[in-house]
Design an enzyme around this catalytic site. Sequence first.
Site, short mmCIF file in Angstrom:
data_model
loop_
_atom_site.label_atom_id
_atom_site.label_comp_id
_atom_site.label_asym_id
_atom_site.label_seq_id
_atom_site.Cartn_x
_atom_site.Cartn_y
_atom_site.Cartn_z
N LYS A 177 10.40 -18.54 25.27
CA LYS A 177 11.21 -17.33 25.18
C LYS A 177 11.83 -17.02 26.53
CE LYS A 177 8.94 -15.13 21.30
NZ LYS A 177 10.05 -15.35 20.38
N ASP B 28 7.46 -23.15 6.12
CA ASP B 28 7.95 -23.23 7.49
C ASP B 28 9.46 -23.12 7.34
OD1 ASP B 28 8.93 -23.87 9.98
OD2 ASP B 28 7.21 -25.14 10.45
N HIS B 29 9.99 -21.93 7.61
CA HIS B 29 11.39 -21.70 7.24
C HIS B 29 12.35 -22.63 8.00
CE1 HIS B 29 11.11 -18.93 10.68
NE2 HIS B 29 12.36 -19.28 10.87
N HIS C 139 6.93 -25.17 13.68
CA HIS C 139 8.32 -25.63 13.69
C HIS C 139 8.51 -26.92 14.49
CE1 HIS C 139 8.76 -21.70 12.20
NE2 HIS C 139 8.91 -21.07 13.35
N GLU D 148 14.62 -20.09 23.10
CA GLU D 148 15.08 -18.77 22.67
C GLU D 148 15.52 -17.98 23.90
OE1 GLU D 148 12.67 -17.09 19.12
OE2 GLU D 148 11.22 -17.99 20.48
N ARG E 175 0.84 -1.21 0.00
CA ARG E 175 0.00 0.00 0.00
C ARG E 175 0.87 1.25 0.00
NH1 ARG E 175 -3.15 -1.40 5.34
NH2 ARG E 175 -0.95 -1.38 5.90
N ASP F 209 2.74 -20.09 17.97
CA ASP F 209 3.90 -19.49 17.31
C ASP F 209 4.99 -20.54 17.04
OD1 ASP F 209 5.25 -17.13 16.37
OD2 ASP F 209 6.58 -17.28 18.10
N LYS G 232 3.90 -17.92 7.44
CA LYS G 232 3.19 -18.30 8.66
C LYS G 232 2.69 -17.04 9.34
CE LYS G 232 6.27 -17.90 12.41
NZ LYS G 232 6.77 -18.34 13.66
N LYS H 201 16.39 -25.00 7.07
CA LYS H 201 17.66 -25.04 7.82
C LYS H 201 18.43 -26.30 7.49
CE LYS H 201 16.15 -22.28 11.73
NZ LYS H 201 17.04 -21.12 11.66
N1 NAP Z 1 9.41 -10.61 10.53
C1 NAP Z 1 9.78 -11.83 10.81
O1 NAP Z 1 10.85 -12.09 11.37
C2 NAP Z 1 8.90 -13.00 10.42
C3 NAP Z 1 9.38 -14.28 10.68
C4 NAP Z 1 8.60 -15.37 10.26
C5 NAP Z 1 7.39 -15.14 9.65
N2 NAP Z 1 6.94 -13.88 9.45
C6 NAP Z 1 5.65 -13.69 8.79
O2 NAP Z 1 5.86 -12.98 7.57
C7 NAP Z 1 4.79 -12.09 7.31
C8 NAP Z 1 5.35 -10.69 7.18
O3 NAP Z 1 6.02 -10.33 8.35
P1 NAP Z 1 6.57 -8.85 8.59
O4 NAP Z 1 7.25 -8.88 9.89
O5 NAP Z 1 7.31 -8.37 7.40
O6 NAP Z 1 5.20 -8.06 8.72
P2 NAP Z 1 4.98 -6.48 8.76
O7 NAP Z 1 6.28 -5.75 8.62
O8 NAP Z 1 4.12 -6.19 9.93
O9 NAP Z 1 4.05 -6.27 7.47
C9 NAP Z 1 4.51 -6.39 6.14
C10 NAP Z 1 3.79 -5.36 5.30
O10 NAP Z 1 2.41 -5.69 5.22
C11 NAP Z 1 1.64 -4.48 5.20
N3 NAP Z 1 0.76 -4.46 6.37
C12 NAP Z 1 1.10 -4.41 7.67
N4 NAP Z 1 0.02 -4.42 8.46
C13 NAP Z 1 -1.04 -4.51 7.64
C14 NAP Z 1 -2.43 -4.58 7.86
N5 NAP Z 1 -2.96 -4.57 9.08
N6 NAP Z 1 -3.24 -4.66 6.78
C15 NAP Z 1 -2.73 -4.66 5.57
N7 NAP Z 1 -1.40 -4.58 5.31
C16 NAP Z 1 -0.58 -4.53 6.32
C17 NAP Z 1 2.62 -3.34 5.28
O11 NAP Z 1 2.87 -2.90 3.95
P3 NAP Z 1 2.02 -1.72 3.28
O12 NAP Z 1 1.50 -0.86 4.36
O13 NAP Z 1 3.03 -1.04 2.40
O14 NAP Z 1 0.96 -2.41 2.50
C18 NAP Z 1 3.86 -3.96 5.85
O15 NAP Z 1 5.02 -3.29 5.46
C19 NAP Z 1 3.83 -12.26 8.48
O16 NAP Z 1 2.83 -13.18 8.12
C20 NAP Z 1 4.69 -12.84 9.59
O17 NAP Z 1 3.95 -13.62 10.49
C21 NAP Z 1 7.69 -12.80 9.82
#
Ligand code: NAP
Length: 492
Positions: free
Chosen positions: A364, A200-201, A263, A239, A62, A258, A171, A205
């Site tokens: 954690k 499932d990353h 995992h 963790e 967005r 989580d 996930k 590994k």
């Molecule tokens: N971060 C990690 O370490 C990690 C690890 C494992 C899995 N994941 C999974 O990977 C996915 C992305 O994680 P992330 O940490 O990158 O998430 P994030 O930073 O919270 O969100 C990614 C993007 O999605 C959009 N967004 C955020 N909240 C939103 C909402 N309420 N409605 C619509 N769009 C929204 C935003 O982009 P715009 O505003 O530009 O649209 C944001 O930059 C999630 O499903 C998370 O569970 C993350």
Amino acid sequence: MADSQRHPFLHGLSKHRGAPPTVVVIFGASGDLTARKLIPAVYNLGVDNLLPADFFLVGYGRTEIPDDEFRTVAVDAIKKFSRRELDADVWKRIAPNTSYVAGAYDDKAAFDRLAQHIDAIEKKLGRDIQPLFYISTPPSVFAPILRNLGASGLAARHLGQPTHSKVIIEKPFGHDLKSAQELNQTIQAVFEERQVYRIDHYLGKETVQDLLVQRFANSIFEPLWNRNFVDHVQITVAEEVGVGTRGGYYEQSGCLRDMIQNHTMQLVALTAMEPPGSLDAEAIRDEKVKLLRAIRPLDQEAEIAAGAVRGQYTRGGTRADLMSGYREEPGVDPLSSTETFVAMRLEVGNWRWNGVPVYVRTGKRLPARLTEVAMQFHRPPQLPLFPGTAEGLEPDALIVRVQPDEGLSLRFGAKVPGHTFRVQKASMDFSYESFEEQSPDAYERVILDALIGDPTLFIRADEVGRSWRIVDPVMHYWSGDRRPIPLYQAAT
Ligand SMILES: NC(=O)c1ccc[n+]([C@@H]2O[C@H](COP(=O)([O-])OP(=O)(O)OC[C@H]3O[C@@H](n4cnc5c(N)ncnc54)[C@H](OP(=O)(O)O)[C@@H]3O)[C@@H](O)[C@H]2O)c1
């Protein structure tokens, strides 16, 4: 070249045949995961020459981001998070094919614009291109994205051709059994199962994949891998960190959702499944599902009370390194009863494992960061051979270390040098550091496998359902349990 690289079994696990021309579209490209993992993974695949010659990267979100700015964001992410330094020559190959499309996730017209963007890339290239959609947004928008991929025709693009569309889904996959089933239905309304890559990353590994190699490419371990030799199995995913800035997310999730549902259950499945008939993705996934089916869900309250415990960390550490309690973390309810630690005793009701408990624990703010699978063997018969020494020893164990230092240890008793038969624990250690090759990041492996169409390390629809079936009753029992959650001090 290391010996293991020549092993035919390992070859089967790393079929790096070329991918067709591909455009990877990341939904949520302005987010944390994109910067920390996805862009560095794409870059490192470029360094290793594993990207297709015609490779395009499109960010979608967005947030309005001009193409140039998105390229700058990508370079910064590589500089900050990549396991290897930025090589200007590699980036020069990726940068001109990197672009960004701004749009909402529930806006069909924006998805039509994305389709036109891909058409234009294809036209310029003069041949069909495989679209790989990576959904890296919060789960609340998984469904609208999937529906719009269907409505705009992007999901069915080149169906029946080697360049058909694929979708990677991050996930968490649902927040309980019912929502996971609904998400599967939403996916299956627009994609065929063979187009779907549920991530499932952990499966990316090195040591997790090595579990398969250790078990099935060696003749010394497999004969021991059953109830005749194994007393119990312990799977630990510990963790050191707390929830940090992700308190808001964690409040909705908790440790069971989580870590255990995904995992930990994957580690259980790979550790305990039967040998697959081949290394074909379906053969491996069939065996994993069979194993998950053999785990008896804790359906009765008494079973849950006896077989599952939870806890939440409180303030702890030292004066110099004081750690907040979970309820003091940003975004967390000061009265929260969300669990940050779970331990469960699982029973696998099949011929191989009957009567061998599988203990899983994860949490954690534990004293160390550690992921390992430990097979503890039966004690030897307590004959009076080594009086006064052997009885107090820990039994032999085979420990597969997934992190932080990937490797394998075999623990056994050895004679202490001297005039008596004093027995002491010794261990043989293998560390992945003994290989010259660096382990790729898990995200590199999973993106590469999706590019080349190998779903082995991804979760099939029935697998997700089965692992939720195990976790669901415990989750519902705890959510209705009015007793205060047991507490543990951070770093204990
Ligand atoms: N971060 C990690 O370490 C990690 C690890 C494992 C899995 N994941 C999974 O990977 C996915 C992305 O994680 P992330 O940490 O990158 O998430 P994030 O930073 O919270 O969100 C990614 C993007 O999605 C959009 N967004 C955020 N909240 C939103 C909402 N309420 N409605 C619509 N769009 C929204 C935003 O982009 P715009 O505003 O530009 O649209 C944001 O930059 C999630 O499903 C998370 O569970 C993350």
